[in-house]
Design an enzyme around this catalytic site. Sequence first.
Site, PDB file in Angstrom:
ATOM      1  N   GLY A   3      68.907  47.079  33.094  1.00 41.91           N
ATOM      2  CA  GLY A   3      68.476  47.353  31.727  1.00 41.91           C
ATOM      3  C   GLY A   3      67.824  46.160  31.036  1.00 41.91           C
ATOM      4  N   ASN A  60      79.461  45.974  39.030  1.00 38.97           N
ATOM      5  CA  ASN A  60      78.258  46.603  38.448  1.00 38.97           C
ATOM      6  C   ASN A  60      77.129  46.667  39.475  1.00 38.97           C
ATOM      7  OD1 ASN A  60      76.808  47.831  36.288  1.00 38.97           O
ATOM      8  ND2 ASN A  60      75.765  45.891  35.860  1.00 38.97           N
ATOM      9  N   SER A  61      77.485  46.662  40.768  1.00 43.07           N
ATOM     10  CA  SER A  61      76.426  46.806  41.782  1.00 43.07           C
ATOM     11  C   SER A  61      75.831  48.211  41.652  1.00 43.07           C
ATOM     12  CB  SER A  61      76.976  46.565  43.183  1.00 43.07           C
ATOM     13  OG  SER A  61      78.107  47.379  43.416  1.00 43.07           O
ATOM     14  N   ARG A  62      74.553  48.330  42.013  1.00 43.23           N
ATOM     15  CA  ARG A  62      73.819  49.562  41.707  1.00 43.23           C
ATOM     16  C   ARG A  62      72.980  50.036  42.880  1.00 43.23           C
ATOM     17  NH1 ARG A  62      74.426  51.806  36.241  1.00 43.23           N
ATOM     18  NH2 ARG A  62      75.814  50.300  35.309  1.00 43.23           N
ATOM     19  N   ASN A  71      86.114  68.261  37.058  1.00 42.02           N
ATOM     20  CA  ASN A  71      85.638  68.298  35.670  1.00 42.02           C
ATOM     21  C   ASN A  71      84.883  69.591  35.368  1.00 42.02           C
ATOM     22  OD1 ASN A  71      86.763  65.803  35.109  1.00 42.02           O
ATOM     23  ND2 ASN A  71      84.909  64.667  35.660  1.00 42.02           N
ATOM     24  N   LYS A 127      66.464  51.196  29.192  1.00 43.08           N
ATOM     25  CA  LYS A 127      67.186  51.071  27.929  1.00 43.08           C
ATOM     26  C   LYS A 127      66.285  50.551  26.809  1.00 43.08           C
ATOM     27  CE  LYS A 127      71.013  52.768  29.368  1.00 43.08           C
ATOM     28  NZ  LYS A 127      71.556  52.442  30.627  1.00 43.08           N
ATOM     29  N   ARG A 166      73.670  43.923  31.995  1.00 42.54           N
ATOM     30  CA  ARG A 166      72.983  43.769  30.719  1.00 42.54           C
ATOM     31  C   ARG A 166      73.661  42.673  29.903  1.00 42.54           C
ATOM     32  NH1 ARG A 166      74.197  47.302  27.695  1.00 42.54           N
ATOM     33  NH2 ARG A 166      75.470  48.632  29.017  1.00 42.54           N
ATOM     34  N   HIS A 202      71.727  58.402  25.048  1.00 43.03           N
ATOM     35  CA  HIS A 202      72.303  57.908  26.306  1.00 43.03           C
ATOM     36  C   HIS A 202      73.102  59.049  26.940  1.00 43.03           C
ATOM     37  CE1 HIS A 202      74.914  54.519  28.323  1.00 43.03           C
ATOM     38  NE2 HIS A 202      73.956  54.932  29.126  1.00 43.03           N
ATOM     39  N   ASP A 226      71.226  59.598  32.781  1.00 40.35           N
ATOM     40  CA  ASP A 226      71.431  58.462  31.874  1.00 40.35           C
ATOM     41  C   ASP A 226      70.807  58.649  30.490  1.00 40.35           C
ATOM     42  OD1 ASP A 226      72.675  55.834  31.772  1.00 40.35           O
ATOM     43  OD2 ASP A 226      70.676  54.987  31.629  1.00 40.35           O
ATOM     44  N   SER A 267      78.403  53.316  29.166  1.00 42.20           N
ATOM     45  CA  SER A 267      78.037  52.773  30.471  1.00 42.20           C
ATOM     46  C   SER A 267      79.249  52.740  31.400  1.00 42.20           C
ATOM     47  CB  SER A 267      77.498  51.353  30.308  1.00 42.20           C
ATOM     48  OG  SER A 267      76.353  51.382  29.496  1.00 42.20           O
ATOM     49  N   ALA A 268      79.015  53.135  32.648  1.00 42.44           N
ATOM     50  CA  ALA A 268      80.051  53.151  33.679  1.00 42.44           C
ATOM     51  C   ALA A 268      81.253  54.027  33.295  1.00 42.44           C
ATOM     52  CB  ALA A 268      80.490  51.732  34.053  1.00 42.44           C
ATOM     53  N   CYS A 269      81.006  55.132  32.591  1.00 35.40           N
ATOM     54  CA  CYS A 269      82.077  56.065  32.234  1.00 35.40           C
ATOM     55  C   CYS A 269      81.848  57.464  32.794  1.00 35.40           C
ATOM     56  CB  CYS A 269      82.250  56.118  30.725  1.00 35.40           C
ATOM     57  SG  CYS A 269      82.955  54.595  30.072  1.00 35.40           S
ATOM     58  N   GLY A 270      80.959  57.616  33.777  1.00 41.40           N
ATOM     59  CA  GLY A 270      80.945  58.878  34.516  1.00 41.40           C
ATOM     60  C   GLY A 270      79.731  59.772  34.365  1.00 41.40           C
ATOM     61  N   THR A 292      76.608  59.587  35.845  1.00 42.48           N
ATOM     62  CA  THR A 292      75.984  59.907  37.132  1.00 42.48           C
ATOM     63  C   THR A 292      76.874  60.862  37.917  1.00 42.48           C
ATOM     64  OG1 THR A 292      74.913  57.757  37.158  1.00 42.48           O
ATOM     65  CG2 THR A 292      75.045  58.908  39.261  1.00 42.48           C
ATOM     66  N   ASN A 293      78.177  60.577  37.900  1.00 39.85           N
ATOM     67  CA  ASN A 293      79.106  61.436  38.641  1.00 39.85           C
ATOM     68  C   ASN A 293      79.103  62.864  38.112  1.00 39.85           C
ATOM     69  OD1 ASN A 293      81.202  60.062  40.698  1.00 39.85           O
ATOM     70  ND2 ASN A 293      80.382  58.557  39.268  1.00 39.85           N
ATOM     71  N   TYR A 339      67.592  41.785  35.998  1.00 45.42           N
ATOM     72  CA  TYR A 339      68.570  42.833  36.285  1.00 45.42           C
ATOM     73  C   TYR A 339      68.441  44.084  35.421  1.00 45.42           C
ATOM     74  CZ  TYR A 339      72.733  44.706  38.312  1.00 45.42           C
ATOM     75  OH  TYR A 339      73.591  45.486  39.021  1.00 45.42           O
TER      76      TYR A 339
HETATM   77  P1  GTP Z   1      75.914  53.838  33.681  1.00 50.38           P
HETATM   78  O1  GTP Z   1      74.944  53.993  34.795  1.00 50.38           O
HETATM   79  O2  GTP Z   1      76.396  52.443  33.491  1.00 50.38           O
HETATM   80  O3  GTP Z   1      75.415  54.409  32.380  1.00 50.38           O
HETATM   81  O4  GTP Z   1      77.262  54.600  34.126  1.00 50.38           O
HETATM   82  P2  GTP Z   1      77.673  56.151  34.250  1.00 50.38           P
HETATM   83  O5  GTP Z   1      78.118  56.658  32.929  1.00 50.38           O
HETATM   84  O6  GTP Z   1      76.605  56.911  34.944  1.00 50.38           O
HETATM   85  O7  GTP Z   1      78.985  56.074  35.164  1.00 50.38           O
HETATM   86  P3  GTP Z   1      79.246  56.540  36.678  1.00 50.38           P
HETATM   87  O8  GTP Z   1      79.095  58.019  36.866  1.00 50.38           O
HETATM   88  O9  GTP Z   1      78.446  55.691  37.571  1.00 50.38           O
HETATM   89  O10 GTP Z   1      80.792  56.198  36.840  1.00 50.38           O
HETATM   90  C1  GTP Z   1      81.304  54.915  36.629  1.00 50.38           C
HETATM   91  C2  GTP Z   1      82.665  54.753  37.239  1.00 50.38           C
HETATM   92  O11 GTP Z   1      83.559  55.742  36.724  1.00 50.38           O
HETATM   93  C3  GTP Z   1      82.664  54.925  38.752  1.00 50.38           C
HETATM   94  O12 GTP Z   1      83.475  53.922  39.332  1.00 50.38           O
HETATM   95  C4  GTP Z   1      83.272  56.282  38.980  1.00 50.38           C
HETATM   96  O13 GTP Z   1      83.932  56.373  40.200  1.00 50.38           O
HETATM   97  C5  GTP Z   1      84.208  56.444  37.774  1.00 50.38           C
HETATM   98  N1  GTP Z   1      84.337  57.871  37.386  1.00 50.38           N
HETATM   99  C6  GTP Z   1      83.336  58.742  37.177  1.00 50.38           C
HETATM  100  N2  GTP Z   1      83.803  59.983  36.878  1.00 50.38           N
HETATM  101  C7  GTP Z   1      85.150  59.880  36.878  1.00 50.38           C
HETATM  102  C8  GTP Z   1      86.217  60.826  36.636  1.00 50.38           C
HETATM  103  O14 GTP Z   1      86.009  62.017  36.355  1.00 50.38           O
HETATM  104  N3  GTP Z   1      87.482  60.336  36.719  1.00 50.38           N
HETATM  105  C9  GTP Z   1      87.747  59.031  37.013  1.00 50.38           C
HETATM  106  N4  GTP Z   1      89.011  58.650  37.080  1.00 50.38           N
HETATM  107  N5  GTP Z   1      86.770  58.117  37.272  1.00 50.38           N
HETATM  108  C10 GTP Z   1      85.496  58.534  37.190  1.00 50.38           C
HETATM  109  C1  SPV Z   2      74.063  51.190  31.549  1.00 48.75           C
HETATM  110  O1  SPV Z   2      74.580  50.073  31.427  1.00 48.75           O
HETATM  111  O2  SPV Z   2      74.284  52.120  30.741  1.00 48.75           O
HETATM  112  C2  SPV Z   2      73.167  51.465  32.693  1.00 48.75           C
HETATM  113  C3  SPV Z   2      72.775  50.345  33.547  1.00 48.75           C
HETATM  114  O3  SPV Z   2      72.736  52.593  32.874  1.00 48.75           O
HETATM  115  S1  SPV Z   2      71.467  49.443  32.875  1.00 48.75           S
HETATM  116  O4  SPV Z   2      70.204  49.977  33.416  1.00 48.75           O
HETATM  117  O5  SPV Z   2      71.625  48.044  33.304  1.00 48.75           O
HETATM  118  O6  SPV Z   2      71.436  49.559  31.443  1.00 48.75           O
HETATM  119 MN    MN Z   3      73.595  54.027  31.277  1.00 48.87          MN
END
Ligand code: GTP
Ligand code: SPV
Ligand code: MN
Length: 626
Positions: A243, A406-408, A535, A250, A113, A270, A319, A292-295, A297-298, A241
């Site tokens: 979002g 940020n590969s998806r 968690n 988004k 984004r 979000h 998301d 974003s990318a803080c966990g 999906t996990n 790409y």
């Molecule tokens: P967006 O799709 O960008 O909104 O991201 P997201 O919030 O869904 O994040 P996602 O679950 O994809 O996790 C992003 C990164 O954080 C990945 O590299 C994970 O491996 C890492 N991660 C997720 N959960 C944990 C956790 O509990 N501990 C640690 N250390 N890393 C984590």
């Molecule tokens: C984010 O950045 O929070 C995402 C990826 O979920 S995107 O769809 O590019 O916004």
């Molecule tokens: Mn997101």
Amino acid sequence: MDRLCFTVSNAVNTGCILACNPYNCPPYKTVVRLAHGYPENLSMTTQLPSLQQWVDEVAARTQPNQIHWCTGSDIEYQKLIDMMTADGTLSPLDQDEYPNCYLHLSDPSDVARVEHLTFVCTKEQEDAGPNNNWMSPADGHAKIDALFEGAMKGRTMYVIPYCMGPIHSPYSRCGVEITDSPYVVANMKLMTRMGSEALARIESEEKFVKGLHSTGDLDPERRFIMHFPHELSIKSFGSGYGGNALLGKKCHALRIASYQARTEGWLAEHMLIMGVENPDGQTHYIACALPSACGKTNLAMLIPPESLPGWKIWTLGDDIAWLHLDETGQLRAINPESGFFGVVPGTNEKTNKNAFDMIHRDAIFTNVGRTADNKPWWEGKNVGEPAFDWQGQEYDPENGPAAHPNSRFTIAATNNPSYSSLSEAPEGVPISAIVFGGRRATVTPLVYEAKNWKQGVMLGASIGSKLTAAAAGEVGKIRRDPMAMKPFCGYNFGDYWQHWLSFEDRTNKLPKIFGVNWFRQDDDGNFLWPGFGENLRVLRWIIDRCENRVGAVESPIGLLPEDGGIDTTGLDLSAEVMRALTTVDVEHWRTENSHFSDYLDGYGKHVPNALREEQRHMAAELEKLA
Ligand code: GTP
Ligand code: SPV
Ligand code: MN
């Protein structure tokens, strides 16, 4: 079991919803369309004059070779995939191990984004607020319309009707995206409810968000993502790409929807939505906002560790959550999306087995590497070796990682082993707890609870987090990311916090609010908390607190777990580390509070008094301990 009570078993609830939809929404009339098939169905149009007129206007400006109205059928999807495979937009991956999986490599300048090129165009700048880049609607239209002139010459223009949320839910909202990117169409098919059924709802409601998108020539100098909240419209040019381009996500479901939600009395957030089922079969639903990318999906598809037998996780969304109060005052959530656009690096059998398994079929991978035998490869996959990187070059560690950070993956939600069938429930799920978090190496404890709604709103508003690769910019820097919505709130944050606070006046059944941080590190950079499946131990404490089953310790920032409050049986964690994870460092928090106070100053008279009072109250409480 009562379907509307706080805790319901997933299985029981599912059966009930099918039997008795309390909203009794009329089925939207399905219009029979000529089965011309792709790409000959160019003559298919709509019975809605305002939609037809807009499509005609866009076509006149952009001058496509042909117009394709998307039906959303599987055949249409396959034909698009075949076409993109033939022209090199997609490469098939090893079809034995990865059936129906394809790889797309984006332009190297178009991998995330672009927040600095994303604008909210309101009449007054202060309506967009300091949290957004602003342009007047007239300037915004003029700037971007010029780029759209003739932009689709030689290309097919796709018209994608879509519905964000279950087709028959009163909480869902529709949109139409016009794009010249077949990759966008394929992603929208996996991520949203798109095609004929959505068009039927749009024709019957006569209301939809207009999203216009062209990849243009991918020149970063000619790239803009513009939002016109008052017109319920979006214009995006120059990026293909995530979002930036999948406008249902988004742009619509957060920026435009947050604006709509404020005027209509709900929340567009979000947040992931998950069901946590305990060994007695009771399920609590949690909505959790992490940047974003803080966990998200996990967490949304977590697999319970062996040390917690009998627990189950149900995924509703990873998301975005739309939250409404129902007629009883209960907060309910739907996921407007129906698929995942998830971060690939770090996904493996240990961290996220559900995701790892589900992306072995029917997935589109964007910007990962490849092995010599044509399997997708990414850092942290723990299987195989990269032969090619995300730019298609022979892999050389000197050039950086094989997969872009940020590969998806894009995949339909129904492929997820932990998919909850309540994802389709028109009335959504009742929310027991709201959780906010960020990525902080220090300061923020593993988990803490707001004493009341006001403190909870402050907890969310004061979230800070390290920047990640999900947006173009300076990775690692800490920024304020209130409610994980910094890049996504379509209006002034001050007014947004006031909107959050106003829910307290409308119901006495609001969920409790918690803060979490999975990312505390020691001086050597090692994570203190094992994270991922573990968690669940924290979620369990959160649910125990919601059910008044465990005590907590008072602190200026809220309530913290008692010693032993979080079950760490079987974890290799010393009592000292656990204490570090669950105590408040007064000095750190005085600095944090003062940064937050400065941050609020930036929103001037839009800052709600109640939020300012909470911030000052916390400062005073910290002062007493200093
Ligand atoms: P967006 O799709 O960008 O909104 O991201 P997201 O919030 O869904 O994040 P996602 O679950 O994809 O996790 C992003 C990164 O954080 C990945 O590299 C994970 O491996 C890492 N991660 C997720 N959960 C944990 C956790 O509990 N501990 C640690 N250390 N890393 C984590
Ligand atoms: C984010 O950045 O929070 C995402 C990826 O979920 S995107 O769809 O590019 O916004
Ligand atoms: Mn997101």
